[in-house]
Every structure is written in structure tokens, then in C-alpha cells.
Design an enzyme around this catalytic site. Structure first.
Site, short mmCIF file in Angstrom:
data_model
loop_
_atom_site.label_atom_id
_atom_site.label_comp_id
_atom_site.label_asym_id
_atom_site.label_seq_id
_atom_site.Cartn_x
_atom_site.Cartn_y
_atom_site.Cartn_z
CD GLN A 1 -2.77 1.48 0.32
OE1 GLN A 1 -3.08 0.58 -0.46
NE2 GLN A 1 -3.29 2.70 0.23
CD GLU A 2 2.76 3.65 3.74
OE1 GLU A 2 3.16 4.60 3.05
OE2 GLU A 2 2.03 3.81 4.73
#
Length: 475
Positions: free
Chosen positions: A321-322
Site C-alpha cells: 500500500q505504501e
């Protein structure tokens, strides 16, 4: 013996038999019969609740953290309410579950069964616990062709398969009886999830599935697409033992309390909230990068997860996600690396090179661990992890503000299902001007947490499928 004595003796015995019969009749009047123990009392006495559970993502399965599934958790909560153990018999298809329910030792059958008119004539249903709609699901590749069905009439000429004994088979037969030319196959060899897999691979054109089953499986089979609904709203309920009147009444009482306490909302949020964030392109890219990028860093995620007691699949999902597992990722705000650490956070964590994959993963894991420890102690269970993830994204100060606001407007500040309703309000002036940490883009942490859980679920399901294939090949 003279006649008078004989007559008196006969009269005595006759009177005695009459009196005995009258007393016996009085003692066993219908209103005074010994009451037969109810099924509920037998369950409590034996301290065991015998249930049939359908083995599927929407019902019951063995995940990386043990037994899981919406209906499993619901039954487990009821068993805990009764102070009894849950004894599970697994079924692999709806038809198999229905057959197993006929065993007199089975108390409850849970298989995402809809209360159809036909079934209500045959089975003793308990209270409804979920609302669904039957949907025609077809291969996504047909979307831009004339073959993709938009209504029932378009099903003519398509290959359609549904499970025997399912409510879907009833719907197909009803449509055929109404004159629609539908060439459907009914099978007892495959579950609904397996048929969705066949649709995804375009081995068949379409199948039918309940809306909740489709929503959960969409991330596992991204090549499936919703065509149209083929039923109105239907109620899911458990099938009970025929002699279960007191058990049914007790379940209504328990379910009412379960709903009013907010436990049902939390359970639905846990299993269904993140399915709303499905993105076809993003999901396809995730599957691709699981094969191309994850293997380079998987050992670091496992090392860090083992050291800090955090599931490595969760760490990998946070990292995706990052940074999409790009070790050189960098944002315009200056955060860098696989876990996208700020310069200040990296310094506090002892990370000297944010672009080093191992340092980034271990530093990010320590940061998440600290966030979990900083979550207020009244936040329990999995809520703690979700609060910590939200804080990783937006900062713990804004989480404290959201809790304060939740309490003020009458919501539970210690559960994620309520906090995620409040977080978006932090961007509205009429709310944030009274809060200590002020304005925040509150929708972002909500999407952030749901996306991470979505990735984690896909990743763990992918691992389970690989393990099943390896087990089959070794046999």
C-alpha cells in the site's frame, strides 16, 4: 366362609381396585406429566453444539490465523453465549450440507442458505441474520461483446452452471418454467466458489451467486463481473433441528442482543467492509507483483514479523500500500523506501538508510508495533490493529481526536466500525475547529486500512491455494 363374609370380601377388593385406579389416574393427569427435556436443555447439559458448516470464504475456512468465516464467528459467539463447545462437521457443497442436516445429532446447519418458499416448506429455519440477492456472474472478457447478458432473455445460448440443491438451481428452474430458454447444467461436484473460478477462467460463461459470495470472491477472481440480479432481497438463516422450538426462541433473544450491542456491525465490517474498495486494474497489478516483486523481500517480512509478533502478510500488505514493493519509492513529501518512512521517524527508529529494504522493513515494523502499544487500552482485539494502521497513516493525535468526537456524537470510540464513520468528519470545519489536532483528511486512513486488509486477504488466500496444490502434488 359364609355368604355374608364372602360378599364383604368381594366388595372390599372391588373398592380397593377402584380407589387404586382413581388415585393412579389422578397422579398421571395430562397436566402433571413429566416434561420431556428440550433440545436446548440437552445441548446445555452435554455442553456441545453440533453444527454443519459449509467450507467457503463466506462461511467457514481455515486461514493463516486458524478458523475463520462470517458464519463461523457468528456460531462461535452463540456457542459462547450458551457456554458450550462448537463441534463442526464440514460440508463442501450446499447439497452436501443439506444432506448432513438430516442427521438427528446435528443441531444447526450453516451454509449461507436463503429462506426460499420451497425450503421453508421442508426445513425448520432459525432467525435471519443477513440479507442477500442472487446475481448472475459472467466472465469479464464478455463485457464489451454482444454475449454479455443484460437481462434474463440474454442468457439464451450461454453455458451456465449452478450447484444442485442451491437456491440458484430453484431460480433457474422457475425461469425455465416461465418459458425462458436457458441451457443450464446442475452439478453436485463443485461449490459456488469453484464455479466462480471456472467463470474467471472462462471455462463456463456464467453462474449464479449470492451478492455477499460474489463480493468476497471478486478479489480472488478478478475476471468475473456482475451481469444483473435474478432475485429480490432474500434472507439467510440457519437450518435447525426439527425439534428446536426453545432453541429457536433462545437464538432470537441472543441475536437481538448481538445486534443491539454492535457486535453484528463489527462482524460485518470485519468480513465485508473492504470488498467495497475493489479496483480491477489495481487488483490485477497486485497479483502480478506478488509473483515478480514480493519474492525479493518476503524473507525480510517474515523475519520482522516473527521478531515483533506481527503477521508477515500484514507487513507485506502495508508495504504494498505504501510503495508497491518498490524499494526506491519516494513521495513529494520526502518519505522513502518500502515502508515509506519520514526522515524524522527513520532517525527515531535507528534507520540509517531508508532505501535499504531490510532496514526499511524492520524500521517500519518497529513503528507499527509502537503504534499498537500507543492505542488506548480500552480498544480491544483486532480493533487495536486497525486503529494502529490508521495512526500509521494519519498520526495518533488525529485518532485521539476521532475517539473524542465519536463519544460526543454517541458512537463507540473503541471500535473501528464506528471510528471509520467519524474519521471523515475531521475534514469538516464545524468538527475539527473544536479538536486538539485540527484538520485531517480523514477519509484517507479509512481507505488505507481497508486496502491493506484487502491485500492481506488476497495474499493469504494465494498462499493457501499454493499450499493446497503442493499438497496434492506430493500425494
Amino acid at each position: 366362609m359364609n355368604k355374608i363374609a364372602l360378599t364383604l370380601l368381594i366388595a372390599f377388593f372391588a373398592s380397593s381396585f377402584f380407589t387404586f385406579g382413581w388415585l393412579s389416574h389422578s397422579a398421571y393427569m395430562p397436566g402433571k406429566r413429566i416434561k420431556k427435556p428440550s433440545l436446548l436443555s440437552k445441548i446445555k447439559k452435554a455442553k456441545v453444539l453440533n453444527v454443519v458448516l459449509l467450507n467457503s470464504p463466506s462461511t467457514y475456512y481455515i486461514g493463516t490465523e486458524g478458523k475463520q468465516g462470517f458464519e463461523y464467528d457468528l456460531l462461535k459467539s452463540y456457542a459462547e453465549y450458551l457456554h458450550v463447545d462448537l463441534n463442526i462437521t464440514t460440508a463442501h457443497t450446499v447439497n452436501e450440507a443439506i444432506e448432513l442436516s438430516k442427521n438427528p445429532s446435528i443441531h444447526i446447519t450453516s451454509a449461507s442458505l436463503a429462506k426460499t418458499p420451497h425450503r421453508e416448506m421442508v426445513f425448520h429455519f432459525g432467525p435471519s441474520y443477513f440479507e442477500v440477492q442472487e446475481q448472475v456472474i459472467c466472465h469479464r472478457g464478455m463485457l464489451h461483446t454482444a454475449k454479455f447478458p443484460r437481462d434474463v432473455e440474454d442468457l439464451e445460448g450461454l453455458s451456465i452452471t449452478v450447484g444442485t440443491g442451491t437456491s440458484y438451481s430453484e431460480s433457474i428452474k422457475n425461469l425455465q418454467n416461465d418459458g425462458f430458454d436457458i441451457n443450464a447444467t446442475f452439478t453436485d461436484d463443485y461449490s459456488t466458489e469453484e464455479l466462480l473460478s471456472q467463470v474467471s477462467k472462462h471455462q463456463i460463461d456464467c453462474t449464479i451467486a449470492d451478492s455477499n459470495v460474489y463480493a468476497i470472491n471478486l478479489r480472488y477472481f478478478p475476471e468475473i463481473a456482475l451481469a444483473f440480479a435474478v432475485s429480490g432481497r432474500e434472507q439467510l438463516a440457519w437450518v435447525l433441528h426439527p425439534d428446536a422450538k426453545e432453541l429457536e426462541a433462545d437464538m432470537y433473544t441472543w441475536l437481538n442482543g448481538f445486534n443491539q450491542s454492535g457486535s453484528m456491525a463489527q462482524l460485518k465490517d470485519h468480513y465485508y467492509s473492504y470488498v467495497l474498495f475493489f479496483d480491477y486494474y489495481n487488483t490485477k497489478m497486485f497479483y502480478k507483483r506478488v509473483k515478480s516483486r514480493l519474492p525479493k523481500y518476503e524473507k525480510y517480512f517474515k523475519e520482522a514479523g516473527g521478531k515483533y509478533k506481527i503477521p508477515w502478510t500484514l507487513l507485506a500488505s502495508i508495504s504494498y500500500q505504501e510503495s508497491h514493493w518498490n524499494p526506491k519509492a519516494k513521495s513529494f513529501t520526502g518519505v522513502k523506501g518500502l515502508m515509506m518512512l519520514t526522515r524524522h521517524t527513520a532517525k527515531l527508529l535507528g534507520v540509517t538508510n531508508r532505501l535499504d529494504p531490510r532496514q526499511s522493513i524492520f524500521g517500519g515494523t518497529r513503528h507499527i508495533r509502537q503504534m499498537i502499544l500507543n492505542v488506548p487500552r480500552d480498544v480491544k482485539g483486532e480493533n487495536r490493529l486497525k486503529f494502529a494502521l490508521a495512526a500509521y497513516n494519519i498520526g495518533m493525535g488525529h485518532i485521539y481526536d476521532a475517539q473524542k468526537l465519536a463519544k460526543k456524537i454517541g458512537l463507540n470510540q473503541n471500535v473501528w466500525s464506528d471510528l471509520k464513520v467519524v474519521l471523515p468528519l475531521l475534514s469538516q470545519k464545524k468538527y475539527y475547529k473544536y479538536l486538539k489536532y485540527g484538520y485531517a483528511r480523514g477519509e484517507e486512513p479509512v481507505k488505507y486500512v481497508e486496502a491493506i486488509y484487502n491485500y492481506r486477504n488476497i495474499l493469504e488466500n494465494n498462499i493457501e491455494e499454493i499450499q493446497k496444490k503442493e499438497k496434492k502434488s506430493s500425494n
